[in-house]
Design a protein around this motif. Structure first.
Motif, short mmCIF file in Angstrom:
data_model
loop_
_atom_site.label_atom_id
_atom_site.label_comp_id
_atom_site.label_asym_id
_atom_site.label_seq_id
_atom_site.Cartn_x
_atom_site.Cartn_y
_atom_site.Cartn_z
N ASP A 1 -0.42 24.47 -37.75
CA ASP A 1 -0.82 23.62 -39.15
C ASP A 1 -1.03 24.42 -40.09
O ASP A 1 -1.38 24.08 -41.07
CB ASP A 1 -2.12 22.33 -38.86
CG ASP A 1 -1.47 21.93 -37.42
OD1 ASP A 1 -0.46 21.69 -37.78
OD2 ASP A 1 -2.42 21.38 -36.72
N ARG B 1 -0.95 18.71 -42.81
CA ARG B 1 -1.17 18.85 -41.80
C ARG B 1 -2.59 20.37 -41.81
O ARG B 1 -3.01 20.01 -41.10
CB ARG B 1 -0.16 20.24 -41.43
CG ARG B 1 1.05 19.00 -40.88
CD ARG B 1 2.28 20.03 -40.29
NE ARG B 1 1.82 20.62 -39.20
CZ ARG B 1 2.46 21.05 -37.69
NH1 ARG B 1 4.10 21.29 -38.37
NH2 ARG B 1 2.48 21.84 -37.24
N GLU C 1 0.41 17.69 -37.20
CA GLU C 1 1.48 17.90 -37.24
C GLU C 1 1.91 16.44 -36.75
O GLU C 1 3.38 15.68 -37.36
CB GLU C 1 2.04 18.56 -35.53
CG GLU C 1 3.87 18.40 -35.81
CD GLU C 1 3.82 19.02 -34.34
OE1 GLU C 1 4.67 19.22 -33.69
OE2 GLU C 1 2.95 20.03 -33.31
N SER D 1 1.66 14.25 -39.97
CA SER D 1 2.73 14.73 -41.17
C SER D 1 3.72 14.04 -41.30
O SER D 1 4.44 13.77 -42.62
CB SER D 1 3.07 16.25 -41.73
OG SER D 1 3.47 15.86 -39.76
#
Length: 466
Positions: free
Chosen positions: A337, A118, A107, A110
């Motif tokens: 994710d 992710r 996360e 990203s």
């Protein structure tokens, strides 16, 4: 093979019961998936230290003694690397990660490489961490077989059952609170064991007389290509692992995260050195035993019954706790994710919490097969391979994300994340006796990321010029 007497058995039972009660009480804090994942970002320094001390699991204790029994001082590399990694977490990672408000490493990165990363890094990290879970189960099997004389299959199922119970209800709260109890017990009992083994060995002079200096008394006795690679893999791998970097997300503030990291950096290395002294003493006096049994056998034969009982219980908690903690980190990446990004983007909090818990069970059940088919392997080899794969995938991506404010196309992250692990797989398949996995993986990752960033930057400049 030694078995516990009545006193040792009673102390073990009481210790495990107390830890179980603490873990159950901790589960009351879990109201939603955020509590399960990062303690609602309310954890204090002691709970965070308990989570980080999960590094001192089967590989760092049973595995370190096993490697010391086989090769000597090199068994210390794992916990030495763990201490260095914790120091780096406090110095360089706590600020950027805690300020982000993220819950997982995929996360976090990203925001630099786009949402697709992710899924990619979550999948690779999950597979790599699974490898280390198998090593923890093998450590647990060695403990349970040595202590109770049970069959390997029974020991595997019991180990997995304990791991499920350890983390399923308490999540990060349970891992942290039980981690505090386990850390105190481990530190005390390993200190006793290390001092006892050193004294019984005749001190440094006795060890020098019993072993040639090379490789036995050399930290990198098997060479830079083997032990140097292992040390680097541990440092880079831990700095890429959701389970431990989760501490940087879970603390109540940056100062608390740093305090826990620095405290762990001091506490972790001595545990490995104590295990090494035990392994070398057992090699001198019991060269015929299976090397994986060195540490538990020493506690049962050479320490006070109360200390021995506490030690075996603490080792079981350490092994189970580390395996469960790894499963927890994997479950969070699977739920948030992969499942939450790929399958159910609109999944609610209760659904994510359910998937996280279900993933813990599925991961640990799947690990049973791999443990059963690799009972004779070196425990630390699983940890080193796992660290190399996830380090070569995530380490550089994370560093770039923390210390640059750039945005890159999704393909830059995908190339950087996959080049290292793919190179390791090809190396294992084509050149099994070639350079160590971490050297192959980190070199491939560095080149791939550098070239990708250069191409992306060139394309951006060309497009802006037009």
């Amino acid at each position: 093979m030694a078995t516990p007497n009545i006193v040792q058995g009673a102390v073990m039972a009481v210790t495990m019961m107390i830890a179980g009660i603490i873990g159950t009480i901790s589960g009351r804090h879990v109201k939603d998936s955020r509590d399960f994942a990062v303690s609602g970002q309310k954890a204090g320094a002691l709970v965070l230290t308990g989570m980080l001390m999960g590094i001192v699991g089967g590989a760092a204790t049973v595995g370190a003694a096993q490697l010391a029994f086989e090769y000597g001082l090199t068994g210390w590399c794992f916990t030495l690397g763990g201490g260095i990694a914790c120091l780096a977490m406090g110095l360089f990672y706590a600020g950027p990660l805690r300020r982000s408000g993220a819950e997982t490493i995929p996360e976090y990165i990203s925001s630099t490489y786009g949402p697709a990363i992710r899924i990619v890094t979550g999948t690779i990290a999950t597979l790599a961490m699974f490898i280390q879970v198998v090593g923890q189960i093998l450590s647990s099997v060695a403990l349970l077989k040595t202590t109770f004389g049970i069959e390997s299959s029974v020991a595997i199922f019991l180990s997995v059952g304990l791991m499920v119970a350890y983390v399923l209800f308490g999540g990060a709260w349970g891992a942290g609170m039980v981690g505090i109890v386990k850390s105190i017990l481990i530190y005390f009992t390993l200190a006793v064991a290390g001092v006892t083994a050193y004294r019984l060995s005749g001190g440094f002079e006795g060890l020098k007389n019993a072993f040639p200096s090379y490789p036995w008394l050399n930290l990198l006795g098997r060479g830079l290509d083997k032990d140097g690679a292992g040390l680097i893999a541990v440092i880079i791998g831990l700095l890429s692992t959701q389970t431990y970097l989760q501490v940087m997300f879970a603390g109540r503030d940056i100062a608390t995260c740093r305090k826990a990291a620095f405290l762990s950096a001091v506490l972790i290395p001595p545990t490995g050195l104590a295990s090494v002294l035990v392994g070398m003493y057992m090699r001198i006096n019991h060269p015929g035993i299976e090397s994986a049994y060195a540490l538990p056998a020493f506690f049962l034969q050479y320490t006070n019954p109360v200390v021995g009982g506490m030690a075996i219980a603490a080792l079981i908690l350490a092994v189970v706790g580390t395996g469960a903690g790894l499963a927890l980190g994997m479950s969070l990446m699977i739920a948030k994710d992969i499942y939450g990004r790929l399958l159910r983007k609109k999944a609610g909090d209760r659904e994510i919490l359910f998937v996280s818990r279900a993933a813990v069970v599925a991961i640990l059940l799947l690990s049973i097969f791999f443990a059963k088919t690799n009972l004779k392997s070196i425990i630390l080899s699983w940890a080193y391979l796992s660290m190399a794969i996830r380090g070569s995938s995530i380490f550089l991506l994370l560093v770039v994300a923390m210390y640059t404010h750039s945005k890159f196309p999704y393909w830059v992250g995908v190339v950087g994340a996959t080049a290292g692990p793919l190179a390791i797989l090809f190396n294992k398949a084509l050149l099994p006796s070639g350079p160590d996995s971490i050297y192959i993986g980190i070199t491939a990752s560095t080149l791939a990321l550098a070239v990708s960033v250069a191409i992306a930057s060139m394309y951006t400049r060309t497009r802006n010029f037009k």
